[in-house]
Scaffold this motif. Structure first.
Motif, short mmCIF file in Angstrom:
data_model
loop_
_atom_site.label_atom_id
_atom_site.label_comp_id
_atom_site.label_asym_id
_atom_site.label_seq_id
_atom_site.Cartn_x
_atom_site.Cartn_y
_atom_site.Cartn_z
N LEU A 19 0.84 -1.20 0.00
CA LEU A 19 0.00 0.00 0.00
C LEU A 19 0.87 1.26 0.00
O LEU A 19 0.60 2.21 -0.74
N ALA A 20 1.91 1.24 0.82
CA ALA A 20 2.81 2.41 0.88
C ALA A 20 3.47 2.66 -0.47
O ALA A 20 3.58 3.82 -0.93
N ALA A 21 3.90 1.59 -1.12
CA ALA A 21 4.54 1.73 -2.43
C ALA A 21 3.56 2.26 -3.46
O ALA A 21 3.90 3.14 -4.28
N ALA A 22 2.34 1.74 -3.44
CA ALA A 22 1.33 2.19 -4.42
C ALA A 22 0.99 3.67 -4.23
O ALA A 22 0.87 4.43 -5.20
N LEU A 23 0.83 4.06 -2.98
CA LEU A 23 0.50 5.47 -2.71
C LEU A 23 1.65 6.39 -3.12
O LEU A 23 1.43 7.52 -3.57
N ASN A 182 10.36 18.87 4.43
CA ASN A 182 11.48 17.92 4.39
C ASN A 182 12.45 18.17 5.54
O ASN A 182 12.98 17.23 6.15
N LYS A 183 12.68 19.45 5.83
CA LYS A 183 13.58 19.78 6.93
C LYS A 183 13.02 19.31 8.26
O LYS A 183 13.73 18.72 9.09
N VAL A 184 11.73 19.55 8.47
CA VAL A 184 11.07 19.12 9.71
C VAL A 184 11.11 17.61 9.83
O VAL A 184 11.37 17.05 10.91
N THR A 185 10.86 16.92 8.72
CA THR A 185 10.87 15.45 8.75
C THR A 185 12.26 14.93 9.12
O THR A 185 12.40 14.03 9.97
N GLY A 186 13.29 15.49 8.51
CA GLY A 186 14.65 15.03 8.80
C GLY A 186 15.03 15.26 10.25
O GLY A 186 15.60 14.37 10.91
N VAL A 187 14.70 16.45 10.79
CA VAL A 187 15.01 16.75 12.19
C VAL A 187 14.24 15.82 13.12
O VAL A 187 14.78 15.31 14.12
N THR A 188 12.98 15.57 12.80
CA THR A 188 12.15 14.70 13.65
C THR A 188 12.70 13.29 13.70
O THR A 188 12.82 12.68 14.78
N ALA A 211 10.30 1.78 11.65
CA ALA A 211 9.67 1.18 10.47
C ALA A 211 8.16 1.42 10.48
O ALA A 211 7.55 1.73 9.43
N THR A 212 7.56 1.32 11.66
CA THR A 212 6.11 1.51 11.76
C THR A 212 5.72 2.94 11.40
O THR A 212 4.79 3.17 10.60
N ILE A 213 6.41 3.93 12.01
CA ILE A 213 6.02 5.32 11.73
C ILE A 213 6.41 5.73 10.31
O ILE A 213 5.77 6.60 9.72
N GLY A 214 7.45 5.08 9.75
CA GLY A 214 7.80 5.37 8.37
C GLY A 214 6.69 4.97 7.43
O GLY A 214 6.27 5.75 6.56
N VAL A 215 6.20 3.74 7.59
CA VAL A 215 5.08 3.27 6.76
C VAL A 215 3.84 4.11 7.03
O VAL A 215 3.08 4.47 6.10
N ALA A 216 3.59 4.43 8.31
CA ALA A 216 2.41 5.22 8.66
C ALA A 216 2.46 6.60 7.99
O ALA A 216 1.45 7.10 7.48
N THR A 246 1.82 12.36 13.04
CA THR A 246 1.98 10.95 12.65
C THR A 246 3.22 10.34 13.30
O THR A 246 3.16 9.24 13.88
N LEU A 247 4.33 11.04 13.20
CA LEU A 247 5.55 10.52 13.80
C LEU A 247 5.44 10.47 15.32
O LEU A 247 5.87 9.49 15.96
N GLY A 248 4.85 11.51 15.92
CA GLY A 248 4.74 11.54 17.37
C GLY A 248 3.78 10.49 17.90
O GLY A 248 4.11 9.70 18.80
N ALA A 249 2.56 10.48 17.35
CA ALA A 249 1.56 9.53 17.83
C ALA A 249 1.97 8.10 17.50
O ALA A 249 1.84 7.19 18.34
N GLY A 250 2.50 7.86 16.28
CA GLY A 250 2.90 6.51 15.91
C GLY A 250 4.01 5.99 16.81
O GLY A 250 3.98 4.81 17.24
N THR A 251 4.98 6.82 17.12
CA THR A 251 6.06 6.40 18.01
C THR A 251 5.52 6.11 19.41
O THR A 251 5.91 5.12 20.05
N ASP A 252 4.64 6.96 19.89
CA ASP A 252 4.05 6.75 21.22
C ASP A 252 3.31 5.42 21.29
O ASP A 252 3.45 4.63 22.25
N TYR A 253 2.50 5.16 20.24
CA TYR A 253 1.75 3.90 20.25
C TYR A 253 2.70 2.71 20.26
O TYR A 253 2.47 1.70 20.96
N CYS A 254 3.76 2.81 19.47
CA CYS A 254 4.74 1.72 19.44
C CYS A 254 5.46 1.58 20.79
O CYS A 254 5.72 0.46 21.26
N VAL A 255 5.78 2.71 21.41
CA VAL A 255 6.47 2.66 22.71
C VAL A 255 5.60 1.97 23.75
O VAL A 255 6.07 1.12 24.54
N PHE A 256 4.31 2.33 23.80
CA PHE A 256 3.41 1.69 24.77
C PHE A 256 3.30 0.19 24.49
O PHE A 256 3.30 -0.65 25.41
#
Length: 986
Positions: A19-23, A182-188, A211-216, A246-256
């Motif tokens: 799905l990620a590749a198609a999008l 792009n700058k914000v993404t790289g720093v994050t 990997a999870t937040i990257g796909v998300a 996305t990066l913040g929430a996805g990482t949090d969910y993975c951490v929990f």
């Protein structure tokens, strides 16, 4: 969904990757879609946009929705090459009616050229109307086309052209946000990598959330791009917020999830079993946490401002996609690589044990100390000053900001950024009464603080028309009367000549009097002559008697006598007729009638003429008749001679009188003629003087009459409270001098009046917005109880954008805050199945949000001297309340795992077990927003700081101290109205 990932891990991983590749391959990048699908900055019914449309309809083409300004700046003075460039640009713009609805230039208008050229002669500008609204994709495209068109014109060396104005500023803002993504993404990602490594110290544990937040992130951006292409509205801030949340929430969910997995794995469970238990324990809490963020974000969709209504749904979609991937892809990766992740620490750190112990022993003190610090920071929040100036939200070197700077360098302050008032009436306002009201509005507006210049139909140059001020009009009248007085003074010599002529007339009349006296003396002489005539005629009678003897001679002599008498009769008749003519002429002469001497002369002439007619003429006729009888022998000779003798006697008497009188009369009449000549000369002088006097008096009379009529009009039209010493006749508008002003400030129908306001303060700042609102209020008050009371007053202009944003912001903020609090409260109630705990949990997140906003105000505004962007409070509130509720749910769910019975010890153990993971999650989520500090956009940097500081306060103060202290104080009353002691099964 929570049990799918560990059951079919490979399928789940493959599915999400496909799905990620198609999008990525088949869907247009989100940044490009945002540029094409962005919504107009303000709602279509915004007052300033309605005013702009009304102004365009009355004074423009009826197609304009926004304006950009093209600034032309030469290195030295604008020369012929620059003039040619200007004309080419105007011609190019006018040749594109689909993109350009109006061009306001000076081509063909020398007066406009002076107004649109700077005093230093180095700059000029063109106002260009666009059919598209500010912030719309079409407006962004038109701005881009305009800049390309300018670049293709090949300007002369040293000449620069800029495109600025609201559409250009919003377009530049969108571009800046996209370039910052792009700058914000790289720093994050860099920050997350460091934090995850510090938390787990294992690359496998780091790579699973990455990997999870990257796909998300790929999937969320692709789905949003797809939605944008199918009608979902997006904003310039969409991409930045999607990345952060996305990066913040996805990482949090993975951490929990990883944290609970490691706990279960540490007790000896297989990776797949540990994942299953972790999903079962944490999954519902994560879904509930995501629900709070999703519903909170959706509440933004009900806002009127596009910046909120478009960002909210995008965040909701992103969180939904992120939680779905986190609860499926992360478990799948843990099922396959869980043994590399490894178990967690056997015992929590001593710090959290100490914190739990303090809360268990002294919850009240902990609560007081922690809330006091939050309240201290929150105290700065009310001092926040919001800015609606989009220039300050972007770098100073954006093209639009450079254009505004060029205008400020060469033109008077705010000359190109005016505000406008529109007064629309149901009748033609080209009357003295309505013009006086419009002038009263102009005067009232000019008194508003920070208003520098007001232009209108009654003061097109910015100052009241001198010809319309009653004091000046009275001065003009006085001047006119002075001119009349000067003319009368100039006529004084003529009056003096009139006086001289009168003196001559008087002298002439004196001579007439003297002549009349002499005529009286002549009357005596006439009488003496008459006696002599009688004597002669008597002798003639005697001689006639002696002739009786010679009949033949007598007959012949009688014939000759008859002829002579008839001739004498004819001559005397002519004399009498002449005297009659003279008498009639004197009868018609008014001067003779008024003068007693001349009247006596006229009377004497009449008497002489009457005497000749009554006595002399009949005697002569009778004598002639007798002579004819004698000649014809028709009567006897004696009778004839006797008759002749009698007639001659009578004729002799009259002749003597007439001869003498005529002689004297001729002499006196000569004298009278001489005097009459002098009278004629004097009378001519008198006539000329009188004619001039009459002309001047007539002019004076007409001037005074006009003055009287004018003053009467002034009295009727200006004697009103609204006139204020102003009176302008409606016919003055037809004057050629008013032609340009009439077209600019009064519509063709006369029913719409436009007033231009230029302020001393920047219209895009808070002071400019306050002035804009004060001007509108002043105009409303000025037309009350006037002839235009029923007219509508609309406003538009540069200050209107901020004023409308402010009004919509307050309306949206009240609605969004209410909805978010209600949604979060309902989610908490449903998740915890209680009422007491949700209430203080909600209060705690509000307190931490207020503290974060206060800290942001302290740092940026009080210490940094930068006002807070208007989007900051609402966006920060939604994010912190929703995310803060996430952590509340996770903490309280851990307390609830041991059943409805809750003691202070249970609270302490929940803090000890969740402290590390909630802290890690909070720091990670904060790090994703810290990355926004590296954005060139001030608004994003402020939001990033506020959310990051709020998350850290929530992590280290609210979730670690405030909430546990409240729970420890209330114990099992937290779950009211639920009651019970059973423990939940695993």
């Amino acid at each position: 969904m929570v049990s799918v990932g560990h059951r079919y891990p490979r399928r789940i991983i493959a599915g999400w990757l496909i799905l990620a590749a198609a999008l990525t391959v088949f869907v247009t990048p989100l940044s490009a879609v945002v540029e094409r699908s962005a919504t107009a900055f303000l709602p279509d019914d915004a007052p300033t946009l309605k005013g702009l449309r009304a102004m365009d309809s009355a004074f423009g083409t009826g197609r304009t929705s926004s304006y950009v300004i093209v600034v032309v700046v030469a290195r030295d003075k604008l020369d012929d090459d620059d003039q040619a460039l200007y004309e080419r640009l105007v011609s190019t713009l006018r040749s594109e009616p689909e993109r350009v609805s109006e061009v306001q230039s000076y081509v063909g208008d020398e007066q406009a050229r002076k107004a649109l050229t700077s005093k230093d002669g180095k700059a000029t500008y063109i106002s260009v109307g666009l059919p598209a609204a500010v912030g719309s994709p079409q407006a962004d495209e038109d701005v881009d086309w305009l800049r390309r068109t300018i670049a293709d014109l090949d300007p002369p060396a040293g000449t620069k052209l800029y495109v600025t104005g609201d559409p250009a500023m919003i377009s530049d803002l969108t571009t800046a946000v996209n370039e910052a993504s792009n700058k914000v993404t790289g720093v994050t990602v860099a920050l997350l990598l460091v934090i995850l490594w510090l938390v787990y110290r294992r690359w496998a544990a780091v790579l699973v959330p990455l990997a999870t937040i990257g796909v998300a992130l790929v999937c969320a951006r692709g789905i949003l791009a797809l939605a944008g292409e199918h009608g979902v509205s997006l904003s310039s801030y969409t991409d930045a917020f999607v990345i952060a949340i996305t990066l913040g929430a996805g990482t949090d969910y993975c951490v929990f999830l990883i944290s609970r997995f490691r706990e279960e794995f540490a007790v000896g469970r297989a990776p797949s079993d540990a994942v299953a238990v972790a999903c079962r324990r944490v999954g519902p809490a994560l879904v509930a946490s995501a629900a709070t963020v999703i519903l909170g974000a959706i509440s933004l969709s009900f806002a009127d401002l596009a910046i909120f209504s478009t960002t909210g749904p995008a965040m909701a979609i992103s969180v939904a996609v992120t939680v779905a991937i986190s609860l499926t892809l992360a478990p799948a990766l843990l099922s396959l690589f869980g043994h590399f992740v490894g178990p967690g620490a056997a015992e929590p750190g001593r710090r959290w044990a100490w914190v739990g112990g303090v809360i268990e022993r002294r919850p009240a003190r902990v609560l007081l100390a922690s809330t006091s610090g939050l309240l201290l920071l929150a105290a700065f929040a009310p001092t926040m000053t919001l800015t609606f100036d989009e220039r300050s939200a972007q770098p100073a070197d954006t093209p639009s900001n450079l254009g505004l700077a060029a205008l400020a360098d060469h033109f008077p302050r705010n000359e190109a950024l005016p505000d406008y008032l529109l007064i629309t009436s149901d009748h033609d306002m080209r009357t003295s009464r309505d013009l006086a009201v419009l002038n009263a509005v102009s005067v009232a507006v000019s008194k508003v603080p920070s208003v520098d210049l007001v232009r209108s139909i009654t003061q097109p140059a910015g100052t009241p028309l001198k010809s319309a001020v009653i004091a000046d009009q009275l001065g003009d009248i006085a001047s006119g009367l002075q001119k009349a007085d000067d003319k009368l003074k100039a006529g004084r010599p003529d009056l003096e000549r009139l006086a001289s002529g009168t003196n001559d007339l008087d002298s002439a009349l004196a001579q007439i009097t003297e002549g009349a006296e002499r005529a009286a003396d002549g009357s005596g002489k006439l009488s003496s002559g008459t006696g002599k005539l009688a004597s002669g005629l008597s002798k003639a009678a005697d001689g006639t008697s002696k002739s009786a003897d010679g009949a033949q001679e007598l007959r012949s002599g009688a014939a000759r006598l008859a002829g002579g008498l008839e001739q004498s009769h004819a001559k005397v008749t002519a004399v009498v007729d002449g005297m009659d003519v003279m008498v009639r002429a004197l009868n018609r002469d008014l001067i003779c009638t008024a003068d007693p001497v001349c009247a006596r002369v006229r009377k004497g002439l009449r008497q002489i003429a009457d005497g000749q007619r009554r006595e002399l003429l009949p005697g002569l006729a009778e004598a002639a008749q007798g002579a004819r009888k004698l000649e014809g022998g028709s009567s006897d000779l004696a009778g004839g001679l006797s008759q002749i003798a009698d007639g001659l006697q009578q004729a002799d008497d009259a002749s003597r009188k007439i001869a003498a009188g005529q002689e004297e009369l001729a002499e006196k009449l000569g004298q009278l003629a001489a005097g009459s000549g002098k009278i004629s000369t004097g009378t001519a002088d008198l006539a000329r003087g009188v004619n001039k006097l009459v002309d001047q008096t007539g002019q004076l009379q007409r001037g005074v009459g006009k003055s009287a009529d004018y003053l009467d009009k002034v009295n009727k039209n200006a004697n009103t409270p609204t006139a204020g010493g102003f009176y302008l006749p409606a016919e003055a508008l037809d004057n050629a001098d008013f032609a340009r002003a009439r077209g600019i400030y009064l519509s063709e129908s006369g029913r719409v009046a436009r007033i231009q306001i230029i302020g001393t303060s920047d219209p895009l700042t808070r002071q400019g917005q306050e002035r804009y609102e004060a001007v509108r209020t002043s105009a409303d008050q000025a037309i009350r109880h006037t002839a235009l009371e029923t007219s509508s007053v609309e406003a538009t202009g540069a200050g209107g954008l901020g004023a409308d944003l402010k009004q919509y912001l307050f309306t949206d903020a009240k609605m969004v805050v209410g909805l978010v609090l209600l949604v979060v409260l309902l989610v908490l109630i449903l998740s915890l199945r209680a009422l007491v705990a949700p209430l203080y949990l909600l209060v705690s997140v509000v307190l931490s949000t207020a503290a974060a906003l206060g800290l942001t105000t302290l740092v940026f505004q009080h210490l940094g001297g930068t006002e807070i962007g208007f989007t900051v409070p609402v966006m920060v509130f939604v994010l912190l309340v929703a995310v803060g509720a996430d952590y509340n749910i996770l903490l309280m769910s851990r307390m609830r795992e041991n059943g409805l019975r809750l003691t202070r010890g249970d609270v302490a153990r929940a803090v000890i077990h969740t402290g590390p993971v909630i802290t890690a999650a909070g720091v990670i989520f904060a790090a994703t927003f810290v990355a926004l500090l590296f954005s060139p956009l001030t608004n994003l940097a402020q939001i990033g700081f506020a959310v990051a500081s709020g998350l850290l306060l929530d992590t280290f103060v609210v979730r670690s101290l405030v909430v546990p202290a409240c729970a420890a104080l209330l114990e099992d009353r937290n779950w009211w109205p639920s009651v019970g002691t059973e423990k939940q099964s695993e």
